[in-house]
Design an enzyme around this catalytic site. Structure first.
Site, mmCIF file in Angstrom:
data_model
loop_
_atom_site.group_PDB
_atom_site.id
_atom_site.type_symbol
_atom_site.label_atom_id
_atom_site.label_comp_id
_atom_site.label_asym_id
_atom_site.label_seq_id
_atom_site.Cartn_x
_atom_site.Cartn_y
_atom_site.Cartn_z
ATOM 1 N N GLY A 143 0.828 -1.195 0.000
ATOM 2 C CA GLY A 143 0.000 0.000 0.000
ATOM 3 C C GLY A 143 0.861 1.243 0.000
ATOM 4 N N GLN A 155 2.573 10.081 1.629
ATOM 5 C CA GLN A 155 3.909 9.479 1.586
ATOM 6 C C GLN A 155 4.745 9.983 0.406
ATOM 7 O OE1 GLN A 155 2.258 5.264 2.263
ATOM 8 N NE2 GLN A 155 4.261 5.195 3.222
ATOM 9 N N CYS A 195 6.467 -0.094 6.872
ATOM 10 C CA CYS A 195 5.967 1.063 6.148
ATOM 11 C C CYS A 195 7.066 1.568 5.228
ATOM 12 C CB CYS A 195 5.578 2.142 7.160
ATOM 13 S SG CYS A 195 4.939 3.642 6.416
ATOM 14 N N LEU A 196 6.695 1.957 4.032
ATOM 15 C CA LEU A 196 7.682 2.460 3.069
ATOM 16 C C LEU A 196 8.305 3.772 3.539
ATOM 17 C CD1 LEU A 196 5.735 1.568 -0.175
ATOM 18 C CD2 LEU A 196 7.891 0.532 0.562
ATOM 19 N N HIS A 226 -4.050 0.718 7.828
ATOM 20 C CA HIS A 226 -2.708 1.334 7.856
ATOM 21 C C HIS A 226 -2.678 2.546 6.919
ATOM 22 C CE1 HIS A 226 1.894 0.941 7.851
ATOM 23 N NE2 HIS A 226 1.651 1.785 6.863
ATOM 24 N N GLU A 227 -3.218 2.368 5.704
ATOM 25 C CA GLU A 227 -3.178 3.467 4.722
ATOM 26 C C GLU A 227 -4.121 4.602 5.119
ATOM 27 O OE1 GLU A 227 -0.758 3.516 2.743
ATOM 28 O OE2 GLU A 227 -0.226 1.437 3.099
ATOM 29 N N HIS A 244 -2.556 6.965 7.368
ATOM 30 C CA HIS A 244 -1.656 7.941 6.739
ATOM 31 C C HIS A 244 -2.400 9.214 6.343
ATOM 32 C CE1 HIS A 244 2.201 6.025 6.644
ATOM 33 N NE2 HIS A 244 1.790 4.958 5.979
HETATM 34 ZN ZN ZN Z 1 2.800 3.188 5.795
#
Ligand code: ZN
Length: 185
Positions: free
Chosen positions: A60, A65, A110-111, A153-154, A157
């Site tokens: 995701g 991000q 997480c990226l 999770h997304e 963000h």
């Molecule tokens: Zn993340």
């Protein structure tokens, strides 16, 4: 094309802001951003593309991000024996959720986080979501397992929340009441 250098990392203000609702019809820029987010997650799961462009695999990616304050994220999840989920979610929300919780036994990643953060992240086990697609059409889905976890999770963000905000600081592996652990293949 989104590359690792375009992804902002923890400490960046974009990750702590509430992202803005997206107006329809989509602007060209918002349309492109949405597709770029989905393409990143799809590409990042392809070994050859991943290696060629130095991508880190993810399931995701949310607009904040890449330093865009927009309520948009993409998910691309393929699990054995499950229908694949590949969506762009614009102005997404959770309309209902189970009482039962879940958490990834290996914790979340997480990226935007370049380190391992240990601990259980409590999530709802099942959610019903609504979101808009690229054409401005609203869709509704019931999600469970990894898809439900990734969606939460997304969505976090878009509200300036990081996954580790949910981890118990004093006892990261404390049992989560009412939760069925989820082990990722
Ligand atoms: Zn993340």
């Amino acid at each position: 094309m989104i590359l690792m250098e375009h992804i902002v990392r923890e400490g960046h203000a974009a990750l702590r802001k509430r992202a803005e609702e997206v107006p329809f019809p989509l602007s060209k820029a918002d349309h492109q951003l949405s597709e770029d987010l989905l393409n990143y997650v799809i590409n990042s799961q392809n070994d050859d593309i991943c290696e060629q462009y130095g991508l880190r695999p993810g399931i995701g990616l949310a607009a904040p991000q890449v330093d865009a304050s927009k309520r948009i994220f993409a998910l691309h999840i393929t699990e054995e024996d499950r229908e694949p989920l590949s969506i762009i979610a614009i102005n997404p929300k959770i309309v209902s959720h189970s009482v039962e919780k879940t958490y990834l036994t290996a914790g979340e990643g997480c990226l935007s986080v370049d380190r391992e953060v240990e601990g259980y992240v409590p999530r709802y086990a099942r959610i019903t979501i609504k979101a808009f697609d690229l054409e401005g059409k609203e869709f509704k889905k019931r999600l469970k397992g990894l898809a439900a976890i990734a969606f939460q999770h997304e969505l976090d963000h878009l509200n300036g929340v990081m996954f580790y905000d949910h981890i118990d600081k004093d006892s990261p592996f404390k049992e989560i009441p009412n939760a069925i652990p989820f082990e990722r293949e």
